[in-house]
Design a protein around this motif. Structure first.
Motif, PDB file in Angstrom:
ATOM      1  N   ALA A  96      -5.572   3.454  -1.809  1.00  8.44           N
ATOM      2  CA  ALA A  96      -3.961   3.060  -0.766  1.00  8.44           C
ATOM      3  C   ALA A  96      -4.294   3.130   0.399  1.00  8.44           C
ATOM      4  O   ALA A  96      -3.791   2.314   1.397  1.00  8.44           O
ATOM      5  CB  ALA A  96      -2.908   3.619  -1.424  1.00  8.44           C
ATOM      6  N   ILE A  97      -4.576   4.173   0.953  1.00  8.64           N
ATOM      7  CA  ILE A  97      -5.048   3.837   2.162  1.00  8.64           C
ATOM      8  C   ILE A  97      -5.980   3.424   3.192  1.00  8.64           C
ATOM      9  O   ILE A  97      -5.524   2.926   3.915  1.00  8.64           O
ATOM     10  CB  ILE A  97      -5.231   5.930   2.393  1.00  8.64           C
ATOM     11  N   LEU A  98      -7.351   2.768   2.627  1.00  8.62           N
ATOM     12  CA  LEU A  98      -8.169   2.256   2.577  1.00  8.62           C
ATOM     13  C   LEU A  98      -6.972   0.672   2.295  1.00  8.62           C
ATOM     14  O   LEU A  98      -7.429   0.265   4.466  1.00  8.62           O
ATOM     15  CB  LEU A  98      -9.413   1.682   1.894  1.00  8.62           C
ATOM     16  N   TRP A  99      -6.669   0.386   1.710  1.00  4.93           N
ATOM     17  CA  TRP A  99      -5.786  -0.852   2.293  1.00  4.93           C
ATOM     18  C   TRP A  99      -4.578  -1.301   3.648  1.00  4.93           C
ATOM     19  O   TRP A  99      -4.747  -2.580   3.671  1.00  4.93           O
ATOM     20  CB  TRP A  99      -4.851  -0.527   0.712  1.00  4.93           C
ATOM     21  N   PHE A 100      -4.523  -0.257   3.919  1.00  5.82           N
ATOM     22  CA  PHE A 100      -3.217  -0.531   5.246  1.00  5.82           C
ATOM     23  C   PHE A 100      -4.268  -0.863   5.862  1.00  5.82           C
ATOM     24  O   PHE A 100      -4.062  -1.668   7.436  1.00  5.82           O
ATOM     25  CB  PHE A 100      -3.227   1.041   5.322  1.00  5.82           C
ATOM     26  N   PHE A 101      -5.968  -0.497   6.219  1.00  7.55           N
ATOM     27  CA  PHE A 101      -6.796  -0.708   7.235  1.00  7.55           C
ATOM     28  C   PHE A 101      -7.702  -2.362   6.973  1.00  7.55           C
ATOM     29  O   PHE A 101      -7.847  -3.156   7.875  1.00  7.55           O
ATOM     30  CB  PHE A 101      -7.749   0.070   7.837  1.00  7.55           C
ATOM     31  N   GLY A 133      -6.919  -3.929   3.956  1.00  5.17           N
ATOM     32  CA  GLY A 133      -6.425  -4.844   2.967  1.00  5.17           C
ATOM     33  C   GLY A 133      -7.090  -4.387   0.939  1.00  5.17           C
ATOM     34  O   GLY A 133      -7.621  -3.568   1.191  1.00  5.17           O
ATOM     35  N   ARG A 134      -6.433  -5.056   0.670  1.00  5.16           N
ATOM     36  CA  ARG A 134      -6.149  -4.707  -0.889  1.00  5.16           C
ATOM     37  C   ARG A 134      -7.422  -5.083  -1.533  1.00  5.16           C
ATOM     38  O   ARG A 134      -7.910  -4.299  -2.358  1.00  5.16           O
ATOM     39  CB  ARG A 134      -4.906  -5.593  -1.650  1.00  5.16           C
ATOM     40  N   SER A 135      -8.312  -6.238  -1.926  1.00  4.90           N
ATOM     41  CA  SER A 135      -9.523  -6.666  -2.212  1.00  4.90           C
ATOM     42  C   SER A 135     -10.604  -5.804  -1.799  1.00  4.90           C
ATOM     43  O   SER A 135     -11.326  -5.291  -2.549  1.00  4.90           O
ATOM     44  CB  SER A 135      -9.476  -8.120  -2.614  1.00  4.90           C
ATOM     45  N   ARG A 136     -10.752  -5.847  -0.546  1.00  6.06           N
ATOM     46  CA  ARG A 136     -11.996  -4.650  -0.127  1.00  6.06           C
ATOM     47  C   ARG A 136     -11.873  -3.272  -0.324  1.00  6.06           C
ATOM     48  O   ARG A 136     -12.652  -2.720  -0.688  1.00  6.06           O
ATOM     49  CB  ARG A 136     -11.998  -5.305   1.909  1.00  6.06           C
ATOM     50  N   SER A 137     -10.571  -2.716  -0.112  1.00  7.58           N
ATOM     51  CA  SER A 137     -10.295  -1.365  -0.388  1.00  7.58           C
ATOM     52  C   SER A 137     -10.638  -1.121  -2.194  1.00  7.58           C
ATOM     53  O   SER A 137     -11.519   0.047  -2.647  1.00  7.58           O
ATOM     54  CB  SER A 137      -8.960  -1.255   0.101  1.00  7.58           C
ATOM     55  N   PRO A 169       0.908  -1.371  -0.399  1.00  7.10           N
ATOM     56  CA  PRO A 169       0.474  -0.006   0.370  1.00  7.10           C
ATOM     57  C   PRO A 169       0.499   1.266  -0.096  1.00  7.10           C
ATOM     58  O   PRO A 169       0.347   1.961  -0.598  1.00  7.10           O
ATOM     59  CB  PRO A 169      -0.573  -0.231   0.946  1.00  7.10           C
ATOM     60  N   GLY A 170       1.642   1.004   0.227  1.00  9.81           N
ATOM     61  CA  GLY A 170       3.284   2.630   0.661  1.00  9.81           C
ATOM     62  C   GLY A 170       3.742   3.044  -0.376  1.00  9.81           C
ATOM     63  O   GLY A 170       3.423   3.797  -0.804  1.00  9.81           O
TER      64      GLY A 170
END
Ligand SMILES: [Zn+2]
Length: 251
Positions: A177-182, A184-188, A96-97
């Protein structure tokens, strides 16, 4: 002769990144210059330099993405310019970063350009001789001020448009990308592409109702990309579930 591939001309290469210009860019430029009432057709001198400026702003925005992607170890060797802006084909490492930095660097270029272009406008206003009422005394002077004024406006509009949190615009990808941190990738990706799809449908209907052809084309492009993003997110979710239930494939 310029090398042509897939309907695009190869313009130049910088730091291993090749810039391509799609033929449709020239068609749209032609339409803008022929259509009555646009800044391009009203004053050909101002029109040409403003269009070249727009070209330059989009280009360095895309270089922002590409160079940032490389700085985190990703792959980026192609920039394509077409009428809906530019596309930097960036493949950042799937963290994500790294994705956040690769996407955010594009709009950051426009942020850096804000004071530079405004300074240029102040400089032009200061150096170009005017009447006591503030009207430039020469046509060249008034054209130069107009060009710099338009470049400021274009940069600001591009920045605001790109930062709308609508996937696949930069703002939507930054949100993902910000949501990915919290979560996960698929859900974000699922959430942001769904937002993008809804916004595209609403925007498309509003564009149709108000007769804004250009906005309608953008809405179709955004909707199509958001739909693809949504499908990819579902495939990702399936794969994640597979790994979750198969201990031998656990990463
Ligand atoms: Zn961008």
């Amino acid at each position: 002769m310029l090398e042509m591939r897939n309907g695009s001309w190869r313009l130049f290469q910088f730091r291993g990144i090749t810039v391509w210009l799609h033929w449709s860019w020239l068609v749209v430029a032609g339409i803008f210059f022929v259509l009555p009432g646009t800044i391009f057709s009203e004053n050909i001198f101002v029109g040409i330099f403003t269009y070249l400026g727009l070209f330059g702003i989009v280009l360095i925005h895309e270089f922002g993405h590409a160079l940032a992607c490389r700085s985190v170890g990703g792959k980026a060797d192609t920039i394509m310019l077409w009428p809906l802006g530019g596309i930097a084909f960036v493949q950042p490492p799937q963290r994500p970063g790294a994705v956040l930095w690769s996407i955010a660097a594009g709009p950051l270029v426009n942020v850096v350009l804000l004071p530079i272009l405004f300074g240029l406008y102040l400089l032009a206003a200061f150096l170009i001789p005017t009447t006591p009422e503030g009207i430039p005394t020469t046509i060249l002077g008034s054209n130069l001020i107009e060009i710099v004024y338009w470049l400021n406006s274009i940069n600001l509009v591009l920045l605001i448009f790109n930062m709308l949190p609508i996937y696949p615009l930069d703002g939507g990808q930054i949100l993902q990308a910000i949501l990915w941190f919290f979560i996960g990738r698929s859900r974000s990706l699922q959430i942001t592409s769904a937002i993008g799809l809804v916004c595209a449908i609403v925007g498309g209907i509003l564009a149709l109702m108000s007769g804004r052809t250009w906005l309608f084309i953008i809405a179709i492009f955004v909707g199509w990309q958001a739909y693809n993003g949504y499908r990819v997110s579902q495939i990702m979710a399936q794969q994640e579930n597979q790994y979750r239930f198969d201990p031998w494939n656990r990463r």
